[in-house]
Design a protein around this motif. Sequence first.
Motif: not given
Length: 387
Positions: A311, A314-315, A318, A322, A375-376, A378-380, A382, A384
């Motif tokens: 986590q 991933n932060e 993200m 940016r 943002d998209r 970054a989230s793709e 991430f 798991s």
Amino acid sequence: MNTASSLKTAGIYLHIPFCRQACVYCNFHFSTSLKSKDDVLHAMLREIEMQRNYLGGAAIETIYFGGGTPSLLSADEINRLFDAIYKIYPVVDLKECTMEANPDDLSKQYLHALQSTPVSRFSIGVQSFHDTDLLYMKRAHNAQEADYAIKAAQDAGFDNLSIDLIYGTPGLSDTAWKQNLSKVRELGIPHFSAYALTVEDKTALHNAIKNKKATPVDPEQAAGQFEILEQQADAMGYEHYEISNLALPGRYAIHNTNYWRGMPYLGIGPSAHSFDGKSRRWNVANNALYAKNILQEGKLLYEEEILTPIQHLNEYVMTSLRTMWGCDLGHIAHNWDDTTATEVEKNSHIFQEKKWITQTEKKLIVTEAGKLFADRIASEMFLSESE
Ligand code: SF4
């Protein structure tokens, strides 16, 4: 990970949860009733003491008054909060002390009074220099007051200014948006934030659009105006150093930049968030409950989430993607491990092929074309928990 152990400097955020009137798009925590203001302030002074160990003795580098509307506080009230902080926390070399302010509050008298406080920078909620926009957003000020407030702040010696601007409002033509941007340069403002108008659930704007009482927001208009922002800011000499933030070279917001770099901060006040390098906390978003629990029971109401290493990673992905400094694979290898850095790099390949990310040495940087989708992306990218 060794982020927490390298904790040396930190920031403090104070949330002032009151506003004179509700802007239609806003989903921050605030109340338009000032009845509980004294209680909340007392509770915040107590919280400053209660949280004395949260940052583990880190030196305070930045202080940020956000809200809500901090400019509803008197200079005396602001000084009381500062005194409490200075008494307890090591404020050795304060690099920046920002206060969010609404234009209608920045009178000459108020600015004069604020000269007696450590406030060194204002972030002024201008949003637009056009009255039609301000009316649509139900802001409490008009365009003339925005202009006046900026000049009054500069006359009072507050040159370190930032203003907020919003694009994508239905009445904002491209020409009017360009005029808003030109005004930043004309007025000699070193930093500004530009946000696309978003319609959040449960806001007055959301209801008004649903009930056909307000014009809906057009995402294509916002995308076009984001491109105008990129081009014009560059032509005016501003660096687009974070997706929503632009500054003349070197005039970056220190508090926010530290936040994007993952440095710890303590949040004081209702709904305020804190981060100590390992976990996040957020105070109850209710003024009465916040004040009652602290003042009557000596108890702080908050929720907490301990971040797993993934986590936390991933932060980092993200927030770093940016910024113009990008995502540093060397930093990931150092703070997590080589395998994790390789995984993140691998996940970026698809976006490198689309030319939304460039890679220089160990840095992944979002390109101009990719910024709209940062943002998209970054989230793709991430990882798991099982990877
Ligand atoms: S002044 Fe700021 S915090 Fe208050 S309602 Fe408007 S946008 Fe929200």
